[in-house]
Design a protein around this motif. Sequence first.
Motif, PDB file in Angstrom:
ATOM      1  N   GLU A 355       0.926  -1.276  -0.053  1.00  0.00           N
ATOM      2  CA  GLU A 355      -0.022   0.074   0.059  1.00  0.00           C
ATOM      3  C   GLU A 355       1.156   0.752   0.120  1.00  0.00           C
ATOM      4  O   GLU A 355       0.758   2.081  -0.180  1.00  0.00           O
ATOM      5  CB  GLU A 355      -1.140   0.143   0.855  1.00  0.00           C
ATOM      6  CG  GLU A 355      -2.489  -1.422   1.375  1.00  0.00           C
ATOM      7  CD  GLU A 355      -1.760  -2.431   1.465  1.00  0.00           C
ATOM      8  OE1 GLU A 355      -2.594  -3.301   0.967  1.00  0.00           O
ATOM      9  OE2 GLU A 355      -0.607  -2.615   2.076  1.00  0.00           O
ATOM     10  N   HIS A 356       2.147   0.838   0.688  1.00  0.00           N
ATOM     11  CA  HIS A 356       2.623   2.386   0.540  1.00  0.00           C
ATOM     12  C   HIS A 356       3.931   1.702  -0.918  1.00  0.00           C
ATOM     13  O   HIS A 356       4.299   3.413  -0.957  1.00  0.00           O
ATOM     14  CB  HIS A 356       4.080   2.389   1.686  1.00  0.00           C
ATOM     15  CG  HIS A 356       3.509   2.573   2.943  1.00  0.00           C
ATOM     16  ND1 HIS A 356       2.483   1.397   4.316  1.00  0.00           N
ATOM     17  CD2 HIS A 356       2.931   4.143   3.534  1.00  0.00           C
ATOM     18  CE1 HIS A 356       2.489   2.084   5.094  1.00  0.00           C
ATOM     19  NE2 HIS A 356       2.824   3.347   4.912  1.00  0.00           N
ATOM     20  N   ILE A 357       3.870   1.417  -1.165  1.00  0.00           N
ATOM     21  CA  ILE A 357       4.533   1.594  -2.764  1.00  0.00           C
ATOM     22  C   ILE A 357       3.824   1.921  -4.127  1.00  0.00           C
ATOM     23  O   ILE A 357       4.539   2.571  -5.215  1.00  0.00           O
ATOM     24  CB  ILE A 357       5.207   0.076  -3.041  1.00  0.00           C
ATOM     25  CG1 ILE A 357       6.231  -0.300  -1.782  1.00  0.00           C
ATOM     26  CG2 ILE A 357       6.158   0.008  -3.913  1.00  0.00           C
ATOM     27  CD1 ILE A 357       6.555  -1.802  -2.148  1.00  0.00           C
ATOM     28  N   ILE A 358       2.833   1.554  -3.844  1.00  0.00           N
ATOM     29  CA  ILE A 358       1.777   1.393  -5.417  1.00  0.00           C
ATOM     30  C   ILE A 358       1.317   2.904  -5.652  1.00  0.00           C
ATOM     31  O   ILE A 358       1.783   2.986  -6.765  1.00  0.00           O
ATOM     32  CB  ILE A 358       0.302   0.543  -4.987  1.00  0.00           C
ATOM     33  CG1 ILE A 358       0.178  -0.799  -5.282  1.00  0.00           C
ATOM     34  CG2 ILE A 358      -0.993   1.377  -6.057  1.00  0.00           C
ATOM     35  CD1 ILE A 358      -0.777  -1.436  -4.525  1.00  0.00           C
ATOM     36  N   LYS A 379      13.651   4.372 -11.811  1.00  0.00           N
ATOM     37  CA  LYS A 379      12.685   5.444 -11.585  1.00  0.00           C
ATOM     38  C   LYS A 379      12.391   5.612  -9.709  1.00  0.00           C
ATOM     39  O   LYS A 379      12.360   6.997  -9.009  1.00  0.00           O
ATOM     40  CB  LYS A 379      11.445   5.925 -12.116  1.00  0.00           C
ATOM     41  CG  LYS A 379      12.007   5.615 -13.609  1.00  0.00           C
ATOM     42  CD  LYS A 379      10.205   6.117 -14.306  1.00  0.00           C
ATOM     43  CE  LYS A 379      10.635   6.530 -16.361  1.00  0.00           C
ATOM     44  NZ  LYS A 379      10.595   7.989 -15.847  1.00  0.00           N
ATOM     45  N   LEU A 380      12.486   4.686  -9.114  1.00  0.00           N
ATOM     46  CA  LEU A 380      12.406   3.985  -7.804  1.00  0.00           C
ATOM     47  C   LEU A 380      13.440   4.084  -6.858  1.00  0.00           C
ATOM     48  O   LEU A 380      13.645   3.107  -5.735  1.00  0.00           O
ATOM     49  CB  LEU A 380      11.252   2.393  -7.966  1.00  0.00           C
ATOM     50  CG  LEU A 380      10.064   2.131  -8.344  1.00  0.00           C
ATOM     51  CD1 LEU A 380       9.285   1.475  -8.051  1.00  0.00           C
ATOM     52  CD2 LEU A 380       9.262   4.104  -7.892  1.00  0.00           C
ATOM     53  N   ALA A 393       3.551  -5.277  -5.160  1.00  0.00           N
ATOM     54  CA  ALA A 393       2.940  -4.259  -5.705  1.00  0.00           C
ATOM     55  C   ALA A 393       2.708  -4.714  -6.940  1.00  0.00           C
ATOM     56  O   ALA A 393       1.910  -4.006  -7.321  1.00  0.00           O
ATOM     57  CB  ALA A 393       3.720  -2.732  -5.187  1.00  0.00           C
ATOM     58  N   LEU A 394       3.030  -4.912  -7.878  1.00  0.00           N
ATOM     59  CA  LEU A 394       3.155  -4.656  -9.075  1.00  0.00           C
ATOM     60  C   LEU A 394       1.967  -6.292  -9.390  1.00  0.00           C
ATOM     61  O   LEU A 394       1.553  -6.054 -10.665  1.00  0.00           O
ATOM     62  CB  LEU A 394       4.222  -4.889  -9.951  1.00  0.00           C
ATOM     63  CG  LEU A 394       5.492  -3.496 -10.642  1.00  0.00           C
ATOM     64  CD1 LEU A 394       6.570  -3.966 -10.611  1.00  0.00           C
ATOM     65  CD2 LEU A 394       4.258  -2.477 -11.577  1.00  0.00           C
ATOM     66  N   ARG A 395       2.690  -7.792  -9.067  1.00  0.00           N
ATOM     67  CA  ARG A 395       2.017  -8.315  -8.786  1.00  0.00           C
ATOM     68  C   ARG A 395       0.740  -7.580  -8.970  1.00  0.00           C
ATOM     69  O   ARG A 395      -0.722  -8.569  -8.534  1.00  0.00           O
ATOM     70  CB  ARG A 395       2.325  -9.284  -8.234  1.00  0.00           C
ATOM     71  CG  ARG A 395       3.786 -10.214  -8.731  1.00  0.00           C
ATOM     72  CD  ARG A 395       3.726 -10.738  -8.678  1.00  0.00           C
ATOM     73  NE  ARG A 395       5.333 -11.625  -9.004  1.00  0.00           N
ATOM     74  CZ  ARG A 395       6.505 -11.852  -8.559  1.00  0.00           C
ATOM     75  NH1 ARG A 395       7.045 -11.459  -7.463  1.00  0.00           N
ATOM     76  NH2 ARG A 395       7.383 -12.023  -9.004  1.00  0.00           N
TER      77      ARG A 395
END
Length: 418
Positions: A355-358, A379-380, A393-395
């Motif tokens: 939830e923090h990364i999305i 970029k991250l 988070a991507l999955r």
Amino acid sequence: MPFPARPAQTRVKHEIVRQYSGAWAGIIVNGVVPAARRRVGFVLDLVYLEGFAGFGRYLGDMNQPDDRTAVWGSPVIGLQQLEAVSNVGSERGITVRVTGILVDLNRDGQIEELKENLLAAGIETPITCLQNASGIRKGRVNLISGDFRDHVNGIVDSIQPRDFVLAFLDPYGESMRMDSLARILGRPKTDSIVLFPTARVDRLGGCVAKLPRDRDPRDSSNIRRINHLYGDCEWQKIAIDREQTRKKREIDYGILYRNRVREIDEDLWVKNIALRFTGMNREAYSLLLTTRDADGGMRMNDILRKAEARKHWLLWEDLEAKLRSREAEMGSGNLFPDWPRAVPPTINSEAVSKEHIIPSILDVVLPGEELQYKALLGKLCDTPYLTREINTALRYLRDQRHFAFDKLRKSSTLRRLR
């Protein structure tokens, strides 16, 4: 020559050097495998550069005062890691040539002592002692006597465009000029570990708050040296504001220095970790890691996340050993000899939630856009997230039909649907 015991902050620093130099060399070897196998006679040159090499040895660790076993310093650690990766490269059919460039003042035979310690530690690369950079040879550990600042230009000029360089710059004090640092870090295939002396800058830089007529020659010298360290005099605004707490000043000094390092090259990613004095709740140094590679940037996140947790335990171990030693010297007994004398640290090692990364992912990939997976990691790189946390988070975003992709590989294309 009597060697000092190794304190907690140096143990943290050495572990970062060990992990990052090994990861750095491994990433480069993996990256050149396809090209190396297509070219006959291909040689990969890895250069370990240390500007303030020291003796390369400590007499035990501070948290174990009764153990005087030799502990190797950063010159040994860095070269050992590169030699280990060189052996792995050989197993994969790649010729990896390791070169060391180690510089320090030759006070009381320090360079000869360093040479003996490198040999005792089992460094396999042949060792040569030099007076200047003109004699640097590939495939050797080149020990140069003198002030590193005087040899920077010659060293940089000796490095070939195809060489990959890891530079460890651990100066005593605050006299490493920004223009000298820029000559090293501005080179495209150079990554680095740089030690910034936060507490010393705060202590010596406070004199800038004096009126010019009240400054003595030492004050003027300190101000000039810190100006050189940053490359300008903007740091003086922090020093003059004496209403700020020391902790806030130290944070601001570190942020400003990190920004100056980033300005050397827009492709640099810069990470840092604060290192503290044993028994004192203040920052001693800030250790900066730089890279231009997204994989390297994410690996730095992992290394620094672990180091941040470990440094608290190491500081506690040093303090505990110090208190027990003092207790023994005073001859005072203790009803509970196995109980800790200092309060152990409480460490939160929880992973960052998806939830923090999305939000960070959605900020850099807009609806309808496509982006390579490795470009997204790049970029991250300025975030503290780890690769595995980003992947989770991507999955999740794919399961929620926000993204479309097959597998998470460097060349994979990520397409944002909405």
